[in-house]
Scaffold this motif. Sequence first.
Motif, mmCIF file in Angstrom:
data_model
loop_
_atom_site.group_PDB
_atom_site.id
_atom_site.type_symbol
_atom_site.label_atom_id
_atom_site.label_comp_id
_atom_site.label_asym_id
_atom_site.label_seq_id
_atom_site.Cartn_x
_atom_site.Cartn_y
_atom_site.Cartn_z
ATOM 1 N N ARG A 1 0.816 -1.231 -0.006
ATOM 2 C CA ARG A 1 0.089 0.117 -0.060
ATOM 3 C C ARG A 1 1.067 1.299 -0.218
ATOM 4 O O ARG A 1 2.043 1.106 0.651
ATOM 5 C CB ARG A 1 -1.095 0.070 1.301
ATOM 6 N N CYS B 1 1.246 5.322 1.344
ATOM 7 C CA CYS B 1 0.801 5.895 2.871
ATOM 8 C C CYS B 1 -0.552 6.557 2.688
ATOM 9 O O CYS B 1 -0.953 6.995 3.760
ATOM 10 C CB CYS B 1 1.893 6.930 3.268
ATOM 11 N N GLU C 1 5.360 2.591 3.234
ATOM 12 C CA GLU C 1 3.843 2.903 3.716
ATOM 13 C C GLU C 1 3.653 3.641 4.977
ATOM 14 O O GLU C 1 2.535 4.149 5.298
ATOM 15 C CB GLU C 1 3.327 1.468 4.128
#
Length: 450
Positions: free
Chosen positions: A58, A60, A422
């Motif tokens: 992912r 951030c 992330e």
Amino acid sequence: MDWFFKFICSKQMVPQSLRDACAYPDSLFALPQDDLLRMVYQEFTNDLDRLKRAYSIRSCQQTSFTTQSPSYILYQADYDEVNRTLVGFLALRWIHLGEYENFVGSQPPNVRLNREPFEWIREFYSKVIVDADALYTLITSIVINDLGKDPQLASDYQNITGVDIADLNHDAILLKAFTVGLVQSLEKLPVHYKDDLVRGIELGATFNFGQLAQAENVPACLSGLLSMKDTPRSFNFRFMEQLLDISGAAGHMDCTCAKKLIQPIFDSYRNVYDACQSVIAGTSNLREGYDLILSRRAQFLHEKGFPLLHVNDLHHRALVRLLCMGNVTTRDKADMFKDTWDSLETSVRDKLEYALNLDGVSGRPAVQATYMPAFLSQIGDKESLTCAWRYLARLMTLEESIDLSVLVIERSMLSVMKQYVETGKFDKDPTVLESIDVPEGVVALTTAID
């Protein structure tokens, strides 16, 4: 289940499962989306449950769905890999029905997939899906593709065999798990189609289409393509599944369309298709097939005004690999990459130039920096890129003595991505990479592939 009753009555048939319904694809894909997803879940419950535990990468940025995600419809909770997988399946639906507008959805207008390549995908799909079993096989391939990301799968394998495979890439874990009967969905397929998927999984354990598109892997990784010469259907299933995989790759952030399969990405995958076909046909050796990807990226950027780079020049070739790994498609970003490359310390640039030009041969193994493209593609300034490349130079340098049978060593950036990207730590201070050790290497390819 009113929808299912209507579905049965409309076709004067009694399909008891998704597999039965695959005989009537027009009616199957015309079902309301929620009902279609529930039908898939009924068929692949154990597989989708595994994906709830799967790891993902992912940014951030936080995700806020404007509509219920596929995993929320099934589980009343959001699970990244479930969403990515099921959006890939929904992309199959949009392709089958010819729903171009739904497929491109919220893709940025300046890079939106054009209708012509969408129709190319539809034509390719029609060549792959020749009967109900073929459709069911493709759906199975979509669902099981990322099962190796479930850490429990490696644990289950270790419980059976006593062998720890947790450090292998997720495709290799899937292959190992299949050999001990842990991928039960494959057992539901007709033998010839099962064999096709298994050959694709075997290919995926050492060769990943997306990694070639981003020049993340090395020429030696293309050696698995040589086994595809007499099994074109196996290759076509694998390539179609990979197009759907990239279609769903942003499904954990936007589940409304094939967000990631934009025009530049499609062009990259078409280049991969051409490179693979040339290697399979024997018209290119592994290095020549690989360099087709690099030369087309160099030409693409040249047409945007960037100086033409030549892949027969090792200095240029190293920079083109970095441009591919960073998914660079604009003149401005290409200029930033070149300026950063030119200003690197000579020792760092020399290490990168040497490492990025290794093919992976006995005595001179190459390092594959897995997830480095995901890292580089998020970088937008020269200082951060400099720090990233200094780290990459360390990561791709092999100090230890290596067995002569080893061709490729894989070092994964996954933990770095999770701990420093992330969390935003890298954005705040790119020099944090200077204090981080490089990840342990795992043998990804040897002269005797088992």
